[in-house]
Scaffold this motif. Structure first.
Motif, mmCIF file in Angstrom:
data_model
loop_
_atom_site.group_PDB
_atom_site.id
_atom_site.type_symbol
_atom_site.label_atom_id
_atom_site.label_comp_id
_atom_site.label_asym_id
_atom_site.label_seq_id
_atom_site.Cartn_x
_atom_site.Cartn_y
_atom_site.Cartn_z
ATOM 1 N N SER A 29 22.160 -65.255 -75.890
ATOM 2 C CA SER A 29 20.759 -65.109 -76.334
ATOM 3 C C SER A 29 20.698 -64.300 -77.610
ATOM 4 O O SER A 29 20.012 -64.673 -78.569
ATOM 5 C CB SER A 29 19.924 -64.391 -75.272
ATOM 6 O OG SER A 29 19.810 -65.175 -74.139
ATOM 7 N N LEU A 30 21.407 -63.159 -77.607
ATOM 8 C CA LEU A 30 21.383 -62.293 -78.783
ATOM 9 C C LEU A 30 22.016 -62.986 -79.986
ATOM 10 O O LEU A 30 21.499 -62.892 -81.099
ATOM 11 C CB LEU A 30 22.115 -60.969 -78.484
ATOM 12 C CG LEU A 30 21.417 -60.053 -77.477
ATOM 13 C CD1 LEU A 30 22.274 -58.823 -77.195
ATOM 14 C CD2 LEU A 30 20.050 -59.610 -77.987
ATOM 15 N N PHE A 31 23.113 -63.701 -79.747
ATOM 16 C CA PHE A 31 23.798 -64.394 -80.846
ATOM 17 C C PHE A 31 22.896 -65.455 -81.474
ATOM 18 O O PHE A 31 22.734 -65.509 -82.703
ATOM 19 C CB PHE A 31 25.102 -65.036 -80.334
ATOM 20 C CG PHE A 31 25.740 -65.965 -81.325
ATOM 21 C CD1 PHE A 31 26.360 -65.463 -82.464
ATOM 22 C CD2 PHE A 31 25.693 -67.342 -81.145
ATOM 23 C CE1 PHE A 31 26.934 -66.323 -83.392
ATOM 24 C CE2 PHE A 31 26.268 -68.205 -82.071
ATOM 25 C CZ PHE A 31 26.889 -67.688 -83.197
ATOM 26 N N VAL A 32 22.274 -66.288 -80.613
ATOM 27 C CA VAL A 32 21.419 -67.373 -81.116
ATOM 28 C C VAL A 32 20.206 -66.798 -81.845
ATOM 29 O O VAL A 32 19.878 -67.211 -82.964
ATOM 30 C CB VAL A 32 20.982 -68.299 -79.945
ATOM 31 C CG1 VAL A 32 19.888 -69.255 -80.390
ATOM 32 C CG2 VAL A 32 22.173 -69.081 -79.405
ATOM 33 N N MET A 188 18.680 -66.237 -71.871
ATOM 34 C CA MET A 188 17.857 -65.453 -70.936
ATOM 35 C C MET A 188 16.583 -66.185 -70.531
ATOM 36 O O MET A 188 16.217 -66.211 -69.359
ATOM 37 C CB MET A 188 17.512 -64.098 -71.579
ATOM 38 C CG MET A 188 18.677 -63.129 -71.593
ATOM 39 S SD MET A 188 18.198 -61.464 -72.064
ATOM 40 C CE MET A 188 18.121 -61.611 -73.807
ATOM 41 N N THR A 189 15.890 -66.768 -71.514
ATOM 42 C CA THR A 189 14.598 -67.399 -71.194
ATOM 43 C C THR A 189 14.780 -68.651 -70.338
ATOM 44 O O THR A 189 13.997 -68.892 -69.416
ATOM 45 C CB THR A 189 13.849 -67.755 -72.494
ATOM 46 O OG1 THR A 189 14.746 -68.452 -73.360
ATOM 47 C CG2 THR A 189 13.332 -66.518 -73.195
ATOM 48 N N GLY A 208 13.964 -60.971 -66.803
ATOM 49 C CA GLY A 208 12.776 -60.643 -67.610
ATOM 50 C C GLY A 208 12.781 -59.176 -68.015
ATOM 51 O O GLY A 208 12.423 -58.826 -69.148
ATOM 52 N N LEU A 209 13.200 -58.318 -67.076
ATOM 53 C CA LEU A 209 13.256 -56.887 -67.375
ATOM 54 C C LEU A 209 14.313 -56.589 -68.439
ATOM 55 O O LEU A 209 14.102 -55.747 -69.317
ATOM 56 C CB LEU A 209 13.557 -56.088 -66.090
ATOM 57 C CG LEU A 209 12.383 -55.958 -65.118
ATOM 58 C CD1 LEU A 209 12.848 -55.316 -63.813
ATOM 59 C CD2 LEU A 209 11.254 -55.145 -65.715
ATOM 60 N N VAL A 210 15.429 -57.306 -68.353
ATOM 61 C CA VAL A 210 16.476 -57.127 -69.372
ATOM 62 C C VAL A 210 15.923 -57.536 -70.747
ATOM 63 O O VAL A 210 16.117 -56.845 -71.749
ATOM 64 C CB VAL A 210 17.733 -57.961 -69.022
ATOM 65 C CG1 VAL A 210 18.748 -57.907 -70.160
ATOM 66 C CG2 VAL A 210 18.355 -57.473 -67.727
ATOM 67 N N LEU A 211 15.190 -58.649 -70.752
ATOM 68 C CA LEU A 211 14.580 -59.147 -71.995
ATOM 69 C C LEU A 211 13.597 -58.112 -72.556
ATOM 70 O O LEU A 211 13.593 -57.814 -73.761
ATOM 71 C CB LEU A 211 13.864 -60.468 -71.705
ATOM 72 C CG LEU A 211 13.390 -61.327 -72.869
ATOM 73 C CD1 LEU A 211 14.533 -61.672 -73.803
ATOM 74 C CD2 LEU A 211 12.758 -62.606 -72.331
ATOM 75 N N LEU A 212 12.785 -57.550 -71.668
ATOM 76 C CA LEU A 212 11.834 -56.509 -72.080
ATOM 77 C C LEU A 212 12.563 -55.286 -72.632
ATOM 78 O O LEU A 212 12.133 -54.675 -73.604
ATOM 79 C CB LEU A 212 10.969 -56.089 -70.891
ATOM 80 C CG LEU A 212 9.695 -56.884 -70.659
ATOM 81 C CD1 LEU A 212 9.031 -56.421 -69.361
ATOM 82 C CD2 LEU A 212 8.719 -56.697 -71.813
ATOM 83 N N GLY A 213 13.668 -54.942 -71.971
ATOM 84 C CA GLY A 213 14.469 -53.788 -72.417
ATOM 85 C C GLY A 213 14.986 -53.997 -73.827
ATOM 86 O O GLY A 213 14.924 -53.093 -74.671
ATOM 87 N N ILE A 214 15.458 -55.224 -74.113
ATOM 88 C CA ILE A 214 15.957 -55.528 -75.473
ATOM 89 C C ILE A 214 14.808 -55.448 -76.479
ATOM 90 O O ILE A 214 14.949 -54.878 -77.561
ATOM 91 C CB ILE A 214 16.632 -56.916 -75.487
ATOM 92 C CG1 ILE A 214 17.950 -56.856 -74.695
ATOM 93 C CG2 ILE A 214 16.890 -57.382 -76.916
ATOM 94 C CD1 ILE A 214 18.563 -58.197 -74.393
ATOM 95 N N SER A 215 13.663 -55.983 -76.094
ATOM 96 C CA SER A 215 12.496 -55.944 -76.965
ATOM 97 C C SER A 215 12.090 -54.491 -77.258
ATOM 98 O O SER A 215 11.773 -54.131 -78.396
ATOM 99 C CB SER A 215 11.354 -56.701 -76.288
ATOM 100 O OG SER A 215 10.190 -56.596 -77.037
#
Lengths: 233, 213
Positions: A29-32, A188-189, A208-215
């Motif tokens: 996800s981060l790479f893309v 992730m999504t 979703g929480l991991v995604l929020l954490g990155i945001s």
């Protein structure tokens, strides 16, 4: 509420057990998203500055098209990119459909107008004054560009972070062009969407929480940078 | 630097906002540019500064046309100058930095300029957090620090206090060897400060005469 408490525990568990699949999904996800944001930035910043500073016939219609593209529906972009990359499509010979490269292309199409639009508005509001100062103090065209970047640096950073936010949270386009293939194009999504469909709400919420954490992390960096810019004075 | 305008016109579509058949500007003179609103004063300064190109006619700078070398010798300060998002010191140092001046020489010149305009105490302040008078003084310091041949001032003393006006006037009077074109609506100021008055009306030159002639 149990969903949330369970998902929180699940999120901790997902991260602390160092699950290979989960970390693979996060890294992909981060790479893309990072790749598409970099490409969009390289294209969007010069384009936004040029549009904001230059007067030309048809600028009004170009502006309206740009604003429309800022809210492009991801599924439409995904569909269009998928058609172009499909075997019979214009770029079918490259065999990119259902690869991370296809996901980067789709996200770049979504993010570039956002970066361009934000930079365009900043350049329209402040660019002429900055350009004039530089020219009247003896600066050449290169000096003007460097001064614009320096003076608009917070706006440029906001453009990049907003673009990254759009890319990392986007699901429709990457689902269509990536196909959510395990260990290959699952991000992730799409992982969240898939688990939601399967009824694994705790897993979906955990990611979703991991995604929020990155945001949150990205926004913290932006806030920190903004504070540093103010502290310079 | 001497500047010569020959048959200069500036038009937007069918409407010409400035038409000057001939105007010679000599170095070392302070010119007061006067006229009603919309007379073409700001347009005249922008054309001379190279910020806008004339629709027709020529502007010669010591016999040459506008070039990157000429533009480095002219500066322009507007009524509402834009100060860079950095300290006052860095704002004043900016024109020297783009001329690749050594840091030591740059520091010395900036300090002298800040002292001349009595703004040494503002050196470390954020330039975007200043009052109108302070902003004008910083903009003037930034314009003068690289010792331009031509200084173009578009109402620099509008909306600022009398002490600041007097300080700016005294600084301008003591800059020998520099041509200054100064737009002002203040007749007393033009009388005090300027050697020659250029009067514009409806975009045309109606007077360019030494004071008292």
């Amino acid at each position: 509420m149990t969903y949330f408490s369970d998902s929180f525990k699940e999120a901790i568990s997902l991260l602390t057990t160092f699950d290979q699949e989960v970390y693979g999904i996060i890294l992909l996800s981060l790479f893309v998203s990072f790749s598409s944001t970099v490409i969009a930035t390289v294209m969007g910043i010069p384009l936004g500055l040029t549009l904001g500073l230059r007067s030309f016939r048809g600028k009004g219609i170009v502006t309206r098209i740009l604003y429309t593209m800022m809210s492009l529906p991801p599924v439409v972009v995904g569909l269009a990119v998928a058609i172009i990359l499909s075997r019979r499509g214009a770029l079918g010979s490259f065999r990119l459909l259902y690869t991370p490269a296809a996901m980067i292309i789709a996200q770049t199409v979504l993010v570039t107008p956002i970066v361009t639009g934000i930079v365009f508005n900043a350049a329209k509001a402040h660019g002429e004054g900055i350009k004039r100062v530089c020219r009247t103090l003896g600066g050449n065209a290169v000096d003007v560009i460097w001064l614009l970047i320096a003076e608009l640096r917070v706006n440029l950073l906001i453009a990049v972070v907003t673009g990254f936010g759009r890319a990392v949270s986007e699901v429709g386009a990457v689902m269509i062009v990536g196909g959510n293939i395990k260990y290959h194009t699952r991000v992730m999504t799409t992982y969240i969407a898939m688990n939601n469909g399967m009824g694994n709400y705790a897993k979906a919420l955990a990611m979703g929480l991991v995604l929020l954490g990155i945001s949150f992390l990205v926004n913290t960096l932006l806030y920190q940078f903004g504070m540093e810019v103010r502290d310079e004075h | 630097m001497n500047i010569e305008l020959i048959n200069v016109q500036k038009c937007y579509g069918d409407k010409c906002v400035l038409e000057i058949e001939a105007l010679n500007l000599d170095k070392q003179q302070i010119y007061g540019v006067v006229g009603e609103n919309g007379a073409g004063k700001s347009t005249l300064l922008k054309l001379i500064a190279g910020l806008e190109a004339p629709s027709s006619g020529t502007i010669a700078y010591d016999g040459e046309s506008m070039s990157s070398a000429v533009i480095k010798r002219i500066t322009y300060v507007s009524q509402t100058p834009y100060l860079l998002k950095r300290s006052v010191f860095e704002n004043v140092a900016y024109p020297l930095k783009i001329r690749n001046m050594s840091p030591e020489r740059c520091n010395e010149k900036v300090k002298n300029m800040l002292a001349m305009l009595q703004i040494e105490s503002l050196a470390k302040r954020n330039a975007q957090m200043l009052s109108a008078g302070e902003t004008q003084k910083v903009a003037l310091a930034r314009a003068l620090v690289f010792e331009p041949d031509v200084l173009l001032l578009d109402e620099p003393t509008a909306n600022i206090d009398q002490d600041t006006i007097e300080l700016i006037e005294s600084v301008l009077r003591n800059r020998h060897g520099m041509m200054t074109l100064h737009i002002s609506h203040n007749r007393d100021q033009v009388e005090r400060l300027c050697d020659t008055v250029i009067k514009l009306s409806g975009g045309r030159l109606v007077q360019a005469a030494m004071k008292g002639t």
